[in-house]
Write an enzyme that holds these catalytic residues in place. Structure first.
Site, PDB file in Angstrom:
ATOM      1  N   ASP A  69     -54.804 -24.836 -14.484  1.00 32.90           N
ATOM      2  CA  ASP A  69     -55.371 -24.612 -13.183  1.00 32.90           C
ATOM      3  C   ASP A  69     -55.139 -23.387 -12.845  1.00 32.90           C
ATOM      4  O   ASP A  69     -56.237 -22.450 -12.455  1.00 32.90           O
ATOM      5  CB  ASP A  69     -54.977 -25.690 -12.407  1.00 32.90           C
ATOM      6  N   GLU A 107     -58.394 -28.821 -17.808  1.00 34.32           N
ATOM      7  CA  GLU A 107     -57.322 -27.930 -17.564  1.00 34.32           C
ATOM      8  C   GLU A 107     -56.167 -27.817 -18.299  1.00 34.32           C
ATOM      9  O   GLU A 107     -55.767 -26.617 -18.594  1.00 34.32           O
ATOM     10  CB  GLU A 107     -57.087 -28.247 -16.028  1.00 34.32           C
TER      11      GLU A 107
END
Length: 238
Positions: A52, A124
């Site tokens: 992220d 991610e």
């Protein structure tokens, strides 16, 4: 070569990168539902955390390069459109990540492989794995390749979402802002279902459902908007 091994090979082909650390790639593709109960299985949740941050960095630097004069507020709005789990899920599908995922039988049965939340998290994790195995340039190359369509979407005219429309409407009527409350949350963590109630003074309450709190709030707001042609505040039930 079995079907999943073929899917992993196809994923690497689409990415244009072959992992040196095969265990790292496998961990990035392993959902938390996997495990036989007798031993812990290394899954991708920790990698999601790193991925992220790498994704936000890649997106932020690209936005700054595209428009050196853009204001911080505008870049923040665009960044939110690029790094949400829906955008990550679309990128995951473009890369062929969907079929390469390792899921438990129960998670597969309830449709986790098609879940935007699951795919977004896995995307991610994959970005983190690319960063660890190949460095920032490798992660950035993945981002630029599979987020190209997301940048194109930024140029499309966007209608205001129902929550924004509802807020503008009640403010124009001189009413207090709408209030939202979660009525229920059901389903497994990878495929939740939310019910949210919105209340507007003088217009009562409406409920909406969605796979996320935000989606349920938008659905509830949309239902409330349908009352705009109804009676004026204070005249409900007369």
């Amino acid at each position: 070569m079995n079907a999943r091994a073929a899917a992993v090979a196809e994923l690497e082909r689409r990415i244009g990168y072959v992992f040196t650390d095969r265990d790292l790639l496998e961990r990035a593709l392993t959902h938390a539902s996997v495990g036989d109960g007798a031993r812990a299985v290394r899954h991708n949740e920790r990698l999601e955390f790193l991925g992220d941050r790498v994704l936000n960095l890649c997106a932020a630097e690209r936005l700054m390069a595209l428009d050196p004069d853009a204001r911080e507020g505008e870049m923040s709005r665009l960044l939110a459109s690029l790094v949400n789990y829906h955008a990550c899920a679309r990128a995951a599908k473009r890369a062929g990540l969907q079929e390469a995922l390792r899921l438990s039988a129960s998670a597969t049965k309830v449709g986790a492989r098609k879940s935007d939340a699951v795919l977004g998290d896995a995307c991610e994790a994959l970005i983190a794995a690319l960063y660890i195995d190949g460095g920032l340039e490798t992660a950035r190359a993945f981002f630029l390749k599979f987020w190209d369509e997301e940048f194109a979407r930024l140029d499309e005219p966007r209608a205001k979402d129902p929550k924004t429309q509802l807020q503008e409407w009640v403010q124009g009527m001189g009413l207090p802002l709408p209030t939202y409350e979660i009525v229920s949350q059901e389903g497994p963590p990878h495929a939740p279902s939310f019910t949210v109630e919105v209340q507007v003074a003088g217009f009562g309450a409406e409920r909406g459902e969605g796979r996320s709190r935000q989606a349920a709030e938008k659905a509830a707001a949309q239902c409330m908007l349908l009352k705009r042609e109804g009676p004026e505040p204070g005249k409900v039930g007369e």
